[in-house]
Motif scaffolding. Sequence first.
Motif, short mmCIF file in Angstrom:
data_model
loop_
_atom_site.label_atom_id
_atom_site.label_comp_id
_atom_site.label_asym_id
_atom_site.label_seq_id
_atom_site.Cartn_x
_atom_site.Cartn_y
_atom_site.Cartn_z
N PHE A 64 -13.53 77.44 47.61
CA PHE A 64 -12.48 77.02 46.69
C PHE A 64 -11.86 75.72 47.19
O PHE A 64 -11.73 75.51 48.39
N VAL A 65 -11.47 74.85 46.27
CA VAL A 65 -10.88 73.56 46.61
C VAL A 65 -9.39 73.69 46.86
O VAL A 65 -8.67 74.31 46.08
N ALA A 66 -8.94 73.08 47.95
CA ALA A 66 -7.51 72.98 48.26
C ALA A 66 -7.07 71.54 48.02
O ALA A 66 -7.86 70.61 48.18
N GLU A 67 -5.82 71.39 47.63
CA GLU A 67 -5.27 70.04 47.42
C GLU A 67 -4.93 69.36 48.73
O GLU A 67 -4.91 68.13 48.80
N ASN A 68 -4.64 70.15 49.77
CA ASN A 68 -4.25 69.57 51.05
C ASN A 68 -4.61 70.54 52.18
O ASN A 68 -4.97 71.68 51.94
N ARG A 69 -4.48 70.07 53.38
CA ARG A 69 -4.85 70.87 54.55
C ARG A 69 -3.89 72.02 54.78
O ARG A 69 -4.29 73.05 55.33
N GLN A 70 -2.65 71.86 54.37
CA GLN A 70 -1.69 72.96 54.51
C GLN A 70 -2.12 74.17 53.69
O GLN A 70 -1.93 75.32 54.11
N GLN A 71 -2.71 73.94 52.53
CA GLN A 71 -3.20 75.06 51.71
C GLN A 71 -4.37 75.77 52.42
O GLN A 71 -4.48 76.99 52.33
N VAL A 72 -5.20 75.01 53.09
CA VAL A 72 -6.31 75.61 53.84
C VAL A 72 -5.75 76.53 54.93
O VAL A 72 -6.19 77.67 55.10
N CYS A 117 -10.59 71.32 51.87
CA CYS A 117 -9.88 70.13 51.41
C CYS A 117 -10.74 68.93 51.78
O CYS A 117 -11.16 68.79 52.93
N HIS A 118 -11.00 68.06 50.80
CA HIS A 118 -11.83 66.88 51.02
C HIS A 118 -10.97 65.62 51.19
O HIS A 118 -11.50 64.53 51.22
N GLU A 119 -9.66 65.80 51.30
CA GLU A 119 -8.74 64.67 51.42
C GLU A 119 -8.44 64.39 52.89
O GLU A 119 -8.47 65.29 53.73
#
Length: 122
Positions: A64-72, A117-119
Amino acid sequence: MFDHVVFGVSDYAASKAFFLKALAPIGMAVVSEGALGIELSADGKASLCLFQTQEKPAHLHLAFVAENRQQVQAFHRAALEAGAKDNGAPGLRPNYSGKYYAAFVIGPDGHNIEVVCHEAED
């Protein structure tokens, strides 16, 4: 890309509780639930659907895709609290790419659940 992913689970109540808690950090919530199972979505477009089965489900890798590393990081904590087994703590995976930040857990039916997260770091 995908519209929805559907798979059977051996313990519907345990899997429902696990996925709701583990995926809450990325906004996944119940869209519908009925005789055919439960549908979860974060955006109302793509969804994850679970249903009770007597068959032994094949192991899946769901990312699943996260918007940021904190979500991971929040996913990983929530999944472990929900009973998952650690399969890779949050961190960069340079063998995939320089910005691939992910965490992995093994869910109730042995599925490898990942949030990535790919950001670049905030």
